[in-house]
Design a protein around this motif. Structure first.
Motif, PDB file in Angstrom:
ATOM      1  N   ALA A 129      87.958  -7.661  11.948  1.00  0.00           N
ATOM      2  CA  ALA A 129      86.522  -7.595  11.664  1.00  0.00           C
ATOM      3  C   ALA A 129      85.712  -8.345  12.709  1.00  0.00           C
ATOM      4  N   THR A 130      86.213  -9.482  13.142  1.00  0.00           N
ATOM      5  CA  THR A 130      85.487 -10.281  14.126  1.00  0.00           C
ATOM      6  C   THR A 130      85.432  -9.586  15.471  1.00  0.00           C
ATOM      7  N   VAL A 131      86.552  -9.076  15.937  1.00  0.00           N
ATOM      8  CA  VAL A 131      86.572  -8.473  17.272  1.00  0.00           C
ATOM      9  C   VAL A 131      85.810  -7.153  17.313  1.00  0.00           C
ATOM     10  N   VAL A 132      85.920  -6.325  16.263  1.00  0.00           N
ATOM     11  CA  VAL A 132      85.207  -5.047  16.330  1.00  0.00           C
ATOM     12  C   VAL A 132      83.702  -5.249  16.233  1.00  0.00           C
ATOM     13  N   THR A 133      83.264  -6.255  15.481  1.00  0.00           N
ATOM     14  CA  THR A 133      81.830  -6.549  15.438  1.00  0.00           C
ATOM     15  C   THR A 133      81.320  -6.901  16.826  1.00  0.00           C
ATOM     16  N   LYS A 134      82.056  -7.745  17.532  1.00  0.00           N
ATOM     17  CA  LYS A 134      81.664  -8.114  18.898  1.00  0.00           C
ATOM     18  C   LYS A 134      81.677  -6.893  19.817  1.00  0.00           C
ATOM     19  N   LEU A 135      82.700  -6.068  19.704  1.00  0.00           N
ATOM     20  CA  LEU A 135      82.788  -4.884  20.570  1.00  0.00           C
ATOM     21  C   LEU A 135      81.659  -3.898  20.296  1.00  0.00           C
ATOM     22  N   PHE A 136      81.335  -3.688  19.012  1.00  0.00           N
ATOM     23  CA  PHE A 136      80.241  -2.766  18.685  1.00  0.00           C
ATOM     24  C   PHE A 136      78.925  -3.252  19.284  1.00  0.00           C
ATOM     25  N   LEU A 137      78.688  -4.550  19.182  1.00  0.00           N
ATOM     26  CA  LEU A 137      77.445  -5.106  19.705  1.00  0.00           C
ATOM     27  C   LEU A 137      77.425  -5.092  21.230  1.00  0.00           C
ATOM     28  N   GLN A 138      78.547  -5.407  21.844  1.00  0.00           N
ATOM     29  CA  GLN A 138      78.610  -5.402  23.306  1.00  0.00           C
ATOM     30  C   GLN A 138      78.450  -3.998  23.867  1.00  0.00           C
ATOM     31  N   CYS A 139      78.993  -3.008  23.166  1.00  0.00           N
ATOM     32  CA  CYS A 139      78.935  -1.618  23.640  1.00  0.00           C
ATOM     33  C   CYS A 139      77.677  -0.892  23.174  1.00  0.00           C
ATOM     34  N   THR A 158      84.656   0.231   8.079  1.00  0.00           N
ATOM     35  CA  THR A 158      83.574   0.969   7.428  1.00  0.00           C
ATOM     36  C   THR A 158      82.758   0.057   6.526  1.00  0.00           C
ATOM     37  N   ARG A 159      83.446  -0.747   5.708  1.00  0.00           N
ATOM     38  CA  ARG A 159      82.777  -1.689   4.810  1.00  0.00           C
ATOM     39  C   ARG A 159      81.964  -2.706   5.597  1.00  0.00           C
ATOM     40  N   LEU A 160      82.533  -3.188   6.687  1.00  0.00           N
ATOM     41  CA  LEU A 160      81.873  -4.157   7.555  1.00  0.00           C
ATOM     42  C   LEU A 160      80.525  -3.625   8.049  1.00  0.00           C
ATOM     43  N   CYS A 161      80.526  -2.406   8.577  1.00  0.00           N
ATOM     44  CA  CYS A 161      79.287  -1.842   9.129  1.00  0.00           C
ATOM     45  C   CYS A 161      78.248  -1.606   8.044  1.00  0.00           C
ATOM     46  N   GLU A 162      78.705  -1.162   6.872  1.00  0.00           N
ATOM     47  CA  GLU A 162      77.767  -0.945   5.774  1.00  0.00           C
ATOM     48  C   GLU A 162      77.154  -2.254   5.300  1.00  0.00           C
ATOM     49  N   ASP A 163      77.986  -3.279   5.157  1.00  0.00           N
ATOM     50  CA  ASP A 163      77.500  -4.546   4.613  1.00  0.00           C
ATOM     51  C   ASP A 163      76.597  -5.302   5.580  1.00  0.00           C
ATOM     52  N   LEU A 164      76.872  -5.212   6.867  1.00  0.00           N
ATOM     53  CA  LEU A 164      76.104  -5.969   7.859  1.00  0.00           C
ATOM     54  C   LEU A 164      75.008  -5.132   8.525  1.00  0.00           C
ATOM     55  N   ASP A 165      74.793  -3.910   8.024  1.00  0.00           N
ATOM     56  CA  ASP A 165      73.737  -3.040   8.558  1.00  0.00           C
ATOM     57  C   ASP A 165      73.889  -2.800  10.057  1.00  0.00           C
ATOM     58  N   LEU A 166      75.138  -2.677  10.507  1.00  0.00           N
ATOM     59  CA  LEU A 166      75.358  -2.368  11.914  1.00  0.00           C
ATOM     60  C   LEU A 166      75.033  -0.899  12.169  1.00  0.00           C
ATOM     61  N   ASN A 167      74.458  -0.615  13.311  1.00  0.00           N
ATOM     62  CA  ASN A 167      74.039   0.748  13.632  1.00  0.00           C
ATOM     63  C   ASN A 167      75.159   1.565  14.261  1.00  0.00           C
ATOM     64  N   THR A 168      76.372   1.350  13.801  1.00  0.00           N
ATOM     65  CA  THR A 168      77.525   2.071  14.323  1.00  0.00           C
ATOM     66  C   THR A 168      78.154   2.877  13.207  1.00  0.00           C
ATOM     67  N   GLU A 169      78.214   4.183  13.397  1.00  0.00           N
ATOM     68  CA  GLU A 169      78.871   5.064  12.436  1.00  0.00           C
ATOM     69  C   GLU A 169      80.371   5.041  12.688  1.00  0.00           C
ATOM     70  N   ILE A 170      81.145   4.843  11.628  1.00  0.00           N
ATOM     71  CA  ILE A 170      82.602   4.821  11.762  1.00  0.00           C
ATOM     72  C   ILE A 170      83.143   6.218  11.493  1.00  0.00           C
ATOM     73  N   VAL A 171      83.897   6.742  12.455  1.00  0.00           N
ATOM     74  CA  VAL A 171      84.453   8.091  12.361  1.00  0.00           C
ATOM     75  C   VAL A 171      85.974   7.983  12.227  1.00  0.00           C
TER      76      VAL A 171
END
Length: 295
Positions: A129-139, A158-171
């Protein structure tokens, strides 16, 4: 394809893409790329204007230092494999880029991270969860692509992005398998010749058990039989073999709603995971997940 090693250079590039109105897809990997990874890259390239493949062996998701040390590092061959697919960037940050001195933040997702690999590998999903959050934001990614072989990881992200309102769709993308049925994994490279011939039994046993359970077979008895078959075939041990509901991953004792069988087993000192979809006969064909058709 450009190789970038710093987040500053990556951000400068993604900002130029944004100014041009381009969409951005990301495929996070730890390298040792195989056809499963490349299928994610192919889909990302089809659905986005720009695509970044990340390569970072994340120490925070390994709870076993020996496993981390043995994980294959194959940057040159990974870059060569990516070339035909049209990815724009291979992002290869080092530890200092991802976890600079003084780094003190951990992201933890409860619920879907509990049990299965989360139970067998304490702290693993906090690292993911920590590393993918950083990667999503960096990218600055619009979409991120993950395989269903690591289905629990897919639900955690998927849960992470929904809960933190990240603008990354998980496919989520289908598991890619070898011709003999073994789910593709970088860890397969560590299997000796004999164990490699045994490994496809994972998929065979899971599929057989799924069919029995889908027809109304007793879950506990079916799982016990499957475990015995694997151990008799030469597997060292089994971390878990469980029926879980999808997508919330609640432990189940009957397939009265869409579910998956999840397995983690050790063979030749290598931990292998896989899962297959199960549905009761009434729900086959109605779920958004792909049902395993009864034979």
């Amino acid at each position: 394809m450009k190789i970038i090693r710093t987040k500053a250079e990556l951000r400068a590039l993604t900002e130029s893409w944004r100014r041009a109105g381009d969409s951005i897809g990301v495929v996070p990997t730890m390298g040792a790329l195989h056809a499963g990874h490349l299928s994610l890259v192919e889909r990302a390239c089809a659905e986005n204007d720009r695509v970044i493949v990340t390569l970072f062996v994340n120490p925070k998701q390994f709870n076993n230092p020996e496993d981390l040390a043995k994980y294959p590092r194959t940057e040159d061959s990974d870059a060569a494999k990516l070339t035909p697919y049209g990815a724009d960037v291979l992002y290869v940050p080092d530890g200092a880029q991802m976890y600079p001195e003084g780094f003190a933040t951990t992201i933890s997702v409860t619920g879907v991270s509990e049990g299965l690999c989360g139970g067998a590998r304490p702290g693993h999903f906090d690292g993911v969860a920590t590393v993918v959050t950083k990667l999503f934001l960096q990218c600055d990614a619009d979409r991120a692509y993950f395989g269903e072989k690591d289905y629990q990881q897919l639900q955690v992200v998927t849960r992470l992005c929904e809960d933190l309102d990240l603008n990354t769709e998980i496919v989520g993308c289908p598991t890619i398998r070898e011709e003999d049925g073994l789910a593709m994994s970088s860890r397969n490279l560590r299997l000796g010749a004999g164990p490699r011939k045994t490994a496809p039994m994972i998929a065979q046993v899971l599929e057989d058990a799924a069919r029995v359970i889908a027809r109304g077979g007793h879950v506990e008895q079916t799982i016990d039989k499957a475990k015995k078959a694997l151990l008799s075939a030469g597997f060292d041990s089994i971390d878990y073999l469980e029926l879980r509901s999808v997508p919330d991953l609640k432990l189940m004792t009957s397939a009265d709603r869409p579910s998956r069988l999840f397995l983690a087993a050790w063979l030749d000192g290598v931990r292998l995971i896989d899962n297959v979809f199960v549905a009761d006969l009434a729900s086959v064909g109605k779920s958004k997940d792909r049902p395993l058709e009864p034979a």
